[in-house]
Write a protein that holds these residues in place. Structure first.
Motif, short mmCIF file in Angstrom:
data_model
loop_
_atom_site.label_atom_id
_atom_site.label_comp_id
_atom_site.label_asym_id
_atom_site.label_seq_id
_atom_site.Cartn_x
_atom_site.Cartn_y
_atom_site.Cartn_z
N ASN A 58 0.84 -1.21 0.00
CA ASN A 58 0.00 0.00 0.00
C ASN A 58 0.87 1.26 0.00
N LEU A 60 3.05 2.34 1.99
CA LEU A 60 3.15 3.07 3.24
C LEU A 60 4.61 3.30 3.65
N HIS A 63 6.28 6.70 3.83
CA HIS A 63 6.14 7.62 4.96
C HIS A 63 7.26 7.46 5.97
N TYR A 64 8.18 6.53 5.71
CA TYR A 64 9.27 6.34 6.66
C TYR A 64 10.51 7.05 6.12
N THR A 95 -3.73 7.70 -2.67
CA THR A 95 -4.82 7.67 -1.68
C THR A 95 -5.88 6.64 -2.07
N ARG A 98 -4.59 3.16 -1.33
CA ARG A 98 -4.66 2.81 0.09
C ARG A 98 -6.09 2.56 0.54
N ARG A 99 -7.04 3.12 -0.14
CA ARG A 99 -8.43 2.79 0.17
C ARG A 99 -8.73 1.35 -0.25
N MET A 103 -5.25 -1.57 5.58
CA MET A 103 -4.24 -2.15 6.47
C MET A 103 -4.67 -2.07 7.94
N PHE A 105 -3.01 -2.61 11.80
CA PHE A 105 -1.68 -2.64 12.40
C PHE A 105 -1.57 -3.63 13.55
N GLN A 106 -0.32 -3.76 14.02
CA GLN A 106 0.00 -4.73 15.06
C GLN A 106 -0.76 -4.46 16.36
N THR A 107 -0.66 -3.20 16.84
CA THR A 107 -1.44 -2.85 18.03
C THR A 107 -2.65 -2.06 17.55
N ASN A 109 -4.90 0.62 16.72
CA ASN A 109 -4.72 2.07 16.82
C ASN A 109 -6.00 2.79 16.42
N VAL A 110 -6.94 2.75 17.35
CA VAL A 110 -8.19 3.47 17.13
C VAL A 110 -7.93 4.96 17.27
N LEU A 111 -8.77 5.76 16.65
CA LEU A 111 -8.69 7.20 16.86
C LEU A 111 -9.30 7.49 18.23
N GLU B 172 2.82 5.04 14.77
CA GLU B 172 1.65 4.26 14.36
C GLU B 172 0.43 5.16 14.21
N TYR B 173 0.31 6.11 15.15
CA TYR B 173 -0.84 7.02 15.09
C TYR B 173 -0.79 7.89 13.83
N GLY B 181 -6.14 6.08 3.37
CA GLY B 181 -6.33 6.78 2.10
C GLY B 181 -6.62 8.27 2.26
#
Lengths: 261, 293
Positions: A58, A60, A63-64, A95, A98-99, A103, A105-107, A109-111, B172-173, B181
């Protein structure tokens, strides 16, 4: 509900994939064709590049800091096979990719917002659905991940009050709400207890007919339980692509993995 | 040995915390003791009738009201000028700036943070002199100039706190937005900024306090002792800290000195009210982010 996809057709073709961060190679010489035969599970020692591989699908990794990559990745997205790295392609913006390639994630990560808003916000920003359609989609996906009965009376409560397993299912619902074609799961049960893990595994098995799932797993037991094919990685390379009949016998699989590592 | 050290550190933290409480408590009680008896209609409006004075129908002499309004306008104007620029700069530094450029920019912001407020005032004063000698012979020090100089003074607080609040969010956040997206702008405004809200709020509160108390900047840029209510953006104005300063420096009777304490108390309350306003605004925004689809 989406129709069952054509089985055993290639859905992902990778040629000469190489990825490095700050000049340190993390993935190299990856040539691979994945076909549509159930969940693909990536296994391998830590540091073997499993997560990086997942993130190439995707884009991602971009971004690193220090990312550079080369090679070609084609994914089967609505229509036909599409080159996802072609940034000049007007058909497929990153974008939109990615939709379609969601993806988890491991933990979890809710908003840090309400349960409903976790699903509503992406829906509003990405799909532009109106309020009524968004509400219908919200109920649909919460039912799809079997969370609806647990949260239907407290949709306005903060998502941080859910348990780890519930949060992870909410993250999955958030992705499913965007109607992806491919699901990337990075050790989705790593931070969960046995019972919650089992629940997520059952869910993935259920979802595999509707979505092409690629998951990283840290447990051989889990890999054998859910996988249609296992991808073994070592030091940034793909060592083996195992078909179901090759890993059904635990002893044979253990012997094979002992040879590799 | 280790246990002794632990105990020592523990005790010292207690004493330090207690010390802070003690100092603040002492200050407040002294201020209350000296200032509270002076609080009343006369302190605010002098001999003028209250309602007429509030609406500016009669001129208030030797009392607080014009300075209250002056400080309120000054702080609101300075915050209004600085907050959008400060927060945007913080966002740029945390989310968009290329690495090398970021270093240069951060250095510049640090330089701005290290500039003494009197220099900021001098800068404003020199700017007016420049305007008078060139394009606008009628240019004069004013509320707008003072607010602009104050805005410069508080800008670094806003930039640093916004940047720090955004950068402290976990990797991660930060990836939630892109992985779903969202465009970069959507990620910043709908995912990152709301989560950094509390940190940004602390920057706003800090800068309100700084803008409300600073005397050096406004002394050179438009405050005078008896201006009355501020007459628009380009007029002179009165301000509470300046009033405290000259009452304390040039008092003729003990009662005048006491009224300086009263003024200090009023300044404290006014700043507290502005904090409250900032907090309420933050709560409303947070609630909107939380609940509305």
């Amino acid at each position: 509900m989406e129709p069952t996809r054509m089985k055993h057709q290639p859905f992902c073709i990778i040629k000469n994939l190489q990825v490095s961060f700050h000049g340190r190679t993390v993935l190299q010489k990856i040539n691979l064709t994945l076909s549509d035969s159930g969940i693909v599970v990536l296994v391998g020692p830590s540091g073997s590049g499993k997560t990086t591989f997942l993130r190439t699908l995707n884009r991602l990794n971009e971004h690193y800091p220090g990312y550079s990559g080369s090679g070609k990745i084609e994914l089967k997205l609505p229509g036909s096979m599409q080159d996802i790295q072609d940034i000049h392609s007007t058909d497929l913006e990153v974008t939109e990719l990615r939709r379609q390639v969601g993806m988890v994630f491991q933990t979890p990560n809710v908003l840090p917002v309400s349960i409903a808003q976790n699903i509503n916000l992406p829906l509003k920003l990405v799909t532009g659905l109106d309020k009524v359609e968004r509400e219908a989609r919200l109920i649909e996906v919460l039912q799809e991940v079997h969370l609806w009965d647990e949260v239907k009376d407290r949709l306005k409560e903060s998502s941080s009050r859910l348990s780890g397993g519930q949060q992870q299912r909410l993250c999955l619902a958030r992705v499913l709400a965007l109607k992806p074609k491919v699901l990337l799961l990075d050790e989705p049960t790593a931070s969960l207890d046995f019972k919650a893990s089992h629940r997520i595994e059952d869910l993935l098995i259920e979802l595999q007919d509707r979505y092409q799932i690629i998951a990283v797993s840290h447990s051989l037991r889990q890999a054998r339980r859910i996988a249609g094919q296992i991808l073994v990685m070592k030091e940034g390379e793909i060592e083996h692509l195992l078909k179901k009949e090759q890993f059904e016998d635990l002893e044979m699989l253990q012997k094979l993995l002992d040879e590799i590592f | 040995m280790n246990r002794l050290l632990n105990f020592g550190v523990y005790c010292w933290s207690w004493i330090a915390t207690l010390g802070v409480f003690l100092v603040v408590g002492l200050l407040l009680s002294y201020l209350l003791a000296q200032g509270l008896p002076t609080i009343g209609k006369e302190l605010f409006f002098g001999d003028a009738p209250a309602w007429e004075a509030i609406f500016g129908q009669v001129r208030v002499w030797d009392a607080l009201w014009p300075a209250c309004v002056g400080t309120l306008f000054l702080v609101l104007l300075a915050t209004l000028l600085a907050v959008p620029i400060g927060i945007s700069s913080g966002i740029y530094l945390a989310c968009f700036a290329p690495k090398s450029f970021k270093r240069v920019l951060s250095l510049l912001v640090e330089l701005l943070a290290g500039t003494p407020s009197i220099v900021m005032g001098l800068f404003g004063f020199a700017f007016i002199l420049f305007l008078r000698n060139t394009f606008f012979p009628d240019a004069n020090t004013s509320l707008l100039l003072a607010a602009a100089c104050l805005a410069l003074l508080i800008l670094p607080y806003l930039i640093f706190t916004t940047q720090a609040a955004l950068e402290s969010l976990s990797d991660e956040y930060r990836l939630i937005g892109p992985s779903l997206g969202f465009s970069q702008i959507q990620t910043v405004f709908h995912v990152l900024l709301p989560a950094a809200g509390r940190g940004i709020l602390s920057g706003v509160v800090l800068s309100i306090g700084r803008a409300a108390e600073d005397t050096a900047v406004i002394m050179l840029t438009g405050v005078i002792a008896n201006a009355g209510l501020p007459q628009g953006l380009f007029g002179k104005f009165e301000a509470l800290p300046f009033r405290i300063f000259y009452l304390a420096a040039e008092y003729q009777t003990p009662a005048e000195l006491d009224s300086a304490y009263g003024t200090a108390l009023v300044l404290l309350c006014l700043t507290g009210m502005l904090y409250g306003g900032a907090l309420a605004l933050h709560k409303t925004l947070e609630l909107r982010w939380n609940q509305h689809g």
